[in-house]
Design a protein around this motif. Structure first.
Motif, mmCIF file in Angstrom:
data_model
loop_
_atom_site.group_PDB
_atom_site.id
_atom_site.type_symbol
_atom_site.label_atom_id
_atom_site.label_comp_id
_atom_site.label_asym_id
_atom_site.label_seq_id
_atom_site.Cartn_x
_atom_site.Cartn_y
_atom_site.Cartn_z
ATOM 1 N N SER A 70 0.890 -1.124 0.042
ATOM 2 C CA SER A 70 0.078 0.597 0.577
ATOM 3 C C SER A 70 1.285 1.158 -0.116
ATOM 4 N N ALA A 71 0.252 2.180 -0.449
ATOM 5 C CA ALA A 71 1.302 3.482 0.221
ATOM 6 C C ALA A 71 2.000 3.915 0.790
ATOM 7 N N ARG A 72 0.572 3.655 2.160
ATOM 8 C CA ARG A 72 0.991 3.826 3.588
ATOM 9 C C ARG A 72 2.517 3.341 3.981
ATOM 10 N N GLN A 73 1.978 1.866 3.248
ATOM 11 C CA GLN A 73 3.538 0.985 3.471
ATOM 12 C C GLN A 73 4.849 1.604 3.167
ATOM 13 N N ALA A 74 4.521 2.051 1.818
ATOM 14 C CA ALA A 74 5.363 2.476 1.506
ATOM 15 C C ALA A 74 6.053 3.822 2.111
ATOM 16 N N ARG A 75 5.084 4.912 2.393
ATOM 17 C CA ARG A 75 6.151 5.997 3.471
ATOM 18 C C ARG A 75 6.850 5.065 4.645
ATOM 19 N N GLN A 76 6.076 3.717 4.825
ATOM 20 C CA GLN A 76 6.603 3.194 6.501
ATOM 21 C C GLN A 76 8.046 3.237 6.303
ATOM 22 N N PHE A 77 8.106 2.283 4.679
ATOM 23 C CA PHE A 77 9.488 1.634 4.736
ATOM 24 C C PHE A 77 10.619 3.506 3.661
ATOM 25 N N VAL A 78 10.007 4.011 3.502
ATOM 26 C CA VAL A 78 10.646 5.375 3.392
ATOM 27 C C VAL A 78 11.434 5.906 4.726
ATOM 28 N N LEU A 79 10.600 5.970 5.985
ATOM 29 C CA LEU A 79 9.782 6.677 7.139
ATOM 30 C C LEU A 79 11.545 6.157 8.282
ATOM 31 N N HIS A 80 11.428 4.767 7.643
ATOM 32 C CA HIS A 80 11.908 4.099 8.688
ATOM 33 C C HIS A 80 13.589 3.422 8.050
ATOM 34 N N GLY A 81 14.112 4.505 6.337
ATOM 35 C CA GLY A 81 15.719 4.507 6.009
ATOM 36 C C GLY A 81 15.498 3.037 5.551
ATOM 37 N N ALA A 82 14.329 2.348 5.212
ATOM 38 C CA ALA A 82 14.806 1.041 3.962
ATOM 39 C C ALA A 82 15.213 1.347 2.325
ATOM 40 N N VAL A 83 15.020 2.497 2.095
ATOM 41 C CA VAL A 83 14.752 3.073 0.507
ATOM 42 C C VAL A 83 16.016 3.930 0.312
ATOM 43 N N THR A 84 17.035 3.596 -0.709
ATOM 44 C CA THR A 84 18.030 4.964 -1.705
ATOM 45 C C THR A 84 17.336 5.189 -2.131
ATOM 46 N N VAL A 85 17.879 6.233 -2.530
ATOM 47 C CA VAL A 85 17.750 7.191 -4.043
ATOM 48 C C VAL A 85 18.848 7.258 -4.419
ATOM 49 N N ASN A 86 19.396 6.842 -5.697
ATOM 50 C CA ASN A 86 20.721 6.917 -6.539
ATOM 51 C C ASN A 86 22.137 6.787 -5.343
ATOM 52 N N GLY A 87 21.857 5.473 -4.503
ATOM 53 C CA GLY A 87 22.427 5.361 -3.620
ATOM 54 C C GLY A 87 22.659 6.150 -1.731
ATOM 55 N N LYS A 88 21.706 6.402 -1.445
ATOM 56 C CA LYS A 88 21.907 7.624 -0.678
ATOM 57 C C LYS A 88 20.916 7.575 -0.140
ATOM 58 N N LYS A 89 20.613 7.321 1.672
ATOM 59 C CA LYS A 89 19.180 6.846 2.064
ATOM 60 C C LYS A 89 18.624 8.316 1.966
ATOM 61 N N MET A 90 17.375 8.183 1.830
ATOM 62 C CA MET A 90 16.455 8.967 1.416
ATOM 63 C C MET A 90 15.724 9.461 2.672
ATOM 64 N N ARG A 91 15.417 9.567 3.690
ATOM 65 C CA ARG A 91 13.962 9.650 4.334
ATOM 66 C C ARG A 91 13.016 10.500 4.718
ATOM 67 N N HIS A 92 12.553 10.894 3.029
ATOM 68 C CA HIS A 92 11.404 11.713 2.889
ATOM 69 C C HIS A 92 10.605 11.943 2.277
ATOM 70 N N PRO A 93 9.538 10.721 2.248
ATOM 71 C CA PRO A 93 7.755 10.523 1.230
ATOM 72 C C PRO A 93 8.121 11.535 0.245
ATOM 73 N N GLY A 94 7.671 12.605 0.402
ATOM 74 C CA GLY A 94 7.149 13.131 -0.401
ATOM 75 C C GLY A 94 8.557 13.615 -1.522
ATOM 76 N N TYR A 95 9.356 13.383 -1.315
ATOM 77 C CA TYR A 95 10.288 12.847 -2.532
ATOM 78 C C TYR A 95 10.278 13.417 -3.576
ATOM 79 N N LEU A 96 10.110 13.962 -4.295
ATOM 80 C CA LEU A 96 9.574 14.213 -5.567
ATOM 81 C C LEU A 96 10.972 13.807 -6.518
ATOM 82 N N LEU A 97 10.313 12.316 -7.191
ATOM 83 C CA LEU A 97 11.804 11.935 -7.719
ATOM 84 C C LEU A 97 11.969 12.896 -9.601
#
Lengths: 433, 354
Positions: free
Chosen positions: A148-175
């Motif tokens: 779900s989108a909310r789960q995806a948001r939680q992944f970002v907040l919990h530091g499980a997501v990297t953007v271009n190899g760097k950890k990204m903690r903002h779910p609102g980051y516009l790709l």
């Protein structure tokens, strides 16, 4: 940002289609129809359309944030056929009185279908929520990494997501086009896999169907009859009990050994180990006390299984793991040596294939999801990947190629609503109130 | 509200036994109290489907949940639509269009995940084999991206993304990092796939151009009937800075190839020419980028402090701050210019990640 808690996220009474893979959501999606709007005022129509569409598109995003993101110029693209571009300079379309003498020419590359699509209208109005698809959390959901989108948001907040190899903690980051985002594999497997408890073999509380509970009951009845009818069990009950006790003893000594390894053990782990030892002790006590009665072997096995699972979760010292893996490899080799002579070539091949599959998707009780991994229930109706993403599922990475666009007859923004509703919603956001 | 049965301490044990062995789940007082006066002897664990006395929750005083009409409808739906629970066994898609043939008086086709929205289709994704083919064409055979894109009918940006992620995958494979094989297999089994086989439709448009908002208006330009009004003229009519589509082609070499074929060149030779031109243009682009990076490097002075720290000095222009001193290009903290970054409502989400 604090999230609003929704009491009826997947309701049946006031159904809303959401960005999840839930079965209630699937039911609501199938029931979804464009409401009868002709008796309403224009404001009411727009309001209704807005509330329905916003319930799906980023309901976790606040309205003022979305209003700032909204763009009244939807992006679109047209395919230019190189063969046509090479042969014509466009003047034939303006010939005569300005609209061409003949219908558009057919060239080498064009197919009948393409030609038909050229005449189709571009669904700009379905692009209302295109800016939303740029958000990192929604892109993760679209890439099928979260349920779900909310789960995806939680992944970002919990530091499980990297953007271009760097950890990204903002779910609102516009790709930006070309951004590569990557989600932790374990998280993805947990989010998209079956939960540990609802495996058909295990007898546990299941959330869904009555038929499952009926099955469980049947199993119980069978067990009860087995204990009554089987006379052999009463005879070797003592032997089983001794065996059970021996297994428990082995588990206990293993746990104590792990406790002794003081360098690698953490305080929290130690606490859970102590609790585990207590559990073992109670299990042993109950086994000893139940002298007269024949406790069913199934129950004993269950206790043993539970405890050994617990211990395997606790014993995560790297040295132990390594030793275990080594032992397993040696055993496998020996088995291969032994079995090599008895099996035919085909059988061996089949066995090897099975072993390979097993090694790719092994049974592993230490994982937070049911192993061997299987996709969760009710997932497949929601499985699609829009074209503006390119996903590599093996490494759980995806590239945001470009912004979603509308093409003649096609729209890349996944929205479950009809063009009528989307158009009304677009009109709602066009106005500044 | 009907009177409820109190907790077990107030009830005689015998009554409880009757209650738990009664086959009905609903504990309405009438049916529950009936066995007290007239016990029915048909209740043993082996015969009745009710849980045996040894089960964990033998007795509950909670009245059975009243299923609402909608809830019952949902439960029935779950049973009748069990085909959506698991992915379809033949490896095809499993969208709701399997049970809905019509929605809002429109026909629902098989590739529509949303029956109300005929404009959104689940389009095929590249299969593992297709990705491997693309990676091999670029990294092993060394073909230019433009040629690979034209060969497989896959957008150039997608080709680059596939190669980029495939490289990461290969690296992980070499490092023995765990990968999500079962997940990948299951997901690709649920999606429509493109395998680049003979007879498959082209994967996606590779030479598409964005529609500029200036060109979305209707325009009346009077010209003489004898005039050849081309695409370039139309672009000029929309605005001085609007480029004609010929200048916006993603793979202009492809148009050049078609032009050569139209002029009578053998298609094979034209293709060879195309690959050569594509390679040259890509090499030129790479060289340009390299030169830019090198120039940036030369502007920078690196000083190794000998303590594991490197100082990098760059020349700046103090005039960059502009007449107001607030230009974005200005460097460093400037006296009298407030920083807004601690102000309320300032968005601090990064706009790009390098």
């Amino acid at each position: 940002m604090r999230q609003r808690r929704l009491l009826r996220f997947h309701g049946l009474k006031r159904p809303r289609v959401r960005q999840t893979w839930n079965k209630y959501n699937l039911f609501n999606l199938i029931q979804l129809r464009t409401p009868q709007l002709s008796f309403k005022t224009f404001f009411q129509q727009k309001w209704r359309a807005k509330s329905m569409t916003r319930g799906y598109h980023g309901e976790h995003i606040k309205e003022y944030q979305w209003e700032r993101m909204f763009s009244r110029r939807p992006l679109s693209a047209v395919d230019m056929d190189p063969a046509y571009m090479a042969r014509y300079d466009g003047s034939e379309q303006a010939a005569g009185r300005g609209s061409g003498l003949l219908p558009p020419p057919r060239t080498r590359g064009t197919k009948g279908e393409e030609e038909a699509s050229r005449t189709k209208a571009t669904p700009y109005m379905q692009m209302v929520f295109a800016p939303m698809e740029r958000r990192l959390d929604i892109a993760i959901f679209r890439a099928l990494f979260a349920s779900s989108a909310r789960q995806a948001r939680q992944f970002v907040l919990h530091g499980a997501v990297t953007v271009n190899g760097k950890k990204m903690r903002h779910p609102g980051y516009l790709l930006n086009p070309g951004d590569l985002f990557q989600v932790d594999i374990e998280r993805v497997m947990t989010a998209t896999g079956k939960p540990k408890r609802s495996l058909p073999g295990q007898k546990t509380v299941s959330t869904t169907a009555t038929e499952e509970s009926a099955e469980a009951e049947e199993g119980d009845v069978k067990e009860a009859t087995a204990t009554i009818e089987d006379p052999g069990e009463a005879i070797d009950a003592d032997a089983t009990k001794e065996k059970h006790l021996a297994t428990l003893n082995a588990l206990k000594s293993r746990a104590q050994k792990i406790m002794g390894d003081k360098e690698h053990i953490r305080a929290k782990q130690k606490m859970s180990l102590r609790k585990f030892l207590r559990d073992v002790k109670t299990a042993m006590d109950t086994a000893r006390k139940s002298k007269g009665e024949a406790t069913s072997t199934a129950e004993m096995n269950e206790v043993e299984q539970e405890l050994s699972d617990l211990l395997s979760e606790l014993s995560i010292t790297p040295t132990e793991r390594k030793a275990e893996a080594k032992q397993a490899a040696i055993e496998q080799k020996e088995q291969e040596k032994l079995g090599g002579g008895l099996l035919t070539a085909e059988e061996r091949e089949a066995l090897q294939r099975l072993a390979r599959e097993e090694s790719l998707n092994p049974h592993d009780p230490s994982k937070p999801y049911a192993t061997p991994w299987q996709p969760r229930d009710w997932m497949s109706p929601f499985a699609f990947i829009p074209r503006y993403l390119e996903v590599n599922q093996r490494i759980c990475a995806a590239v945001y190629l470009r912004h979603p666009v509308a093409r003649p007859g096609l729209c890349e923004v996944p929205t479950p609503f009809s063009p009528v509703l989307s158009q009304l919603a677009f009109n709602w956001y066009l106005r500044r109130r | 509200m009907p009177p409820r049965i109190r907790s077990s301490s107030h009830q005689p044990q015998q009554l409880l036994n009757y209650l738990e062995s009664s086959p009905s789940f609903s504990l309405s007082p009438a049916s529950a109290l009936a066995p007290l006066h007239r016990p029915t002897p048909t209740t043993t664990a082996t015969i009745s489907p009710s849980p045996p006395p040894c089960s964990r929750r033998s007795f509950s005083a909670t009245p059975a949940v009243q299923l609402t009409r909608m809830r019952r409808k949902f439960k029935d739906w779950c049973v009748n639509n069990a085909l959506f629970r698991e992915p379809s066994p033949d490896g095809s898609t499993n969208y709701v269009s399997r049970v809905i043939s019509q929605s809002d008086w429109n026909k629902v086709s098989a590739d529509m995940p949303f029956p109300n929205n005929p404009q959104f289709r689940s389009q095929p994704v590249l299969s593992e084999k297709a990705r491997e083919m693309i990676w091999e064409a670029v990294m092993v055979k060394g073909m230019p991206l433009k040629a690979v894109s034209a060969q497989f009918h896959v957008d150039m940006r997608r080709v680059a993304a596939v190669v980029r992620m495939k490289e990461i995958e290969k690296k992980w494979e070499r490092e023995n990092k765990p990968m999500a094989y079962p997940y990948a297999r299951a997901i690709l089994g649920m999606l429509p796939r493109a395998n680049f086989l003979q007879g498959e439709p082209p994967f996606e448009p590779i030479n598409d151009i964005h529609v500029h908002s200036y060109t979305m208006q209707q325009l009346f330009v009077p010209t003489s009937e004898s005039r050849e009004f081309t695409r370039a003229d139309a672009a000029k009519a929309f605005g001085d800075h609007i480029l004609p589509p010929d200048d916006k082609m993603r793979i202009p070499e492809l148009v050049a190839m078609e032009r050569k074929i139209a002029d009578g060149m053998e298609p094979r030779d034209a293709e060879r020419e195309f690959i050569r031109e594509a390679r040259e243009s890509e090499q030129a682009f790479a060289a340009k980028q390299q030169a830019r990076l090198q120039a940036a490097e030369e502007r920078r002075i690196r000083v190794d402090s000998g303590r594991g720290i490197e100082f990098r000095f760059e020349k700046i222009n103090a005039e960059d701050v502009g007449p107001t001193g607030r230009s974005r290009r200005g460097v460093g903290w400037r006296y009298g210019v407030p920083f807004m970054d601690r102000k309320r409502g300032q968005v601090k989400i990064p706009t790009s990640v390098e």
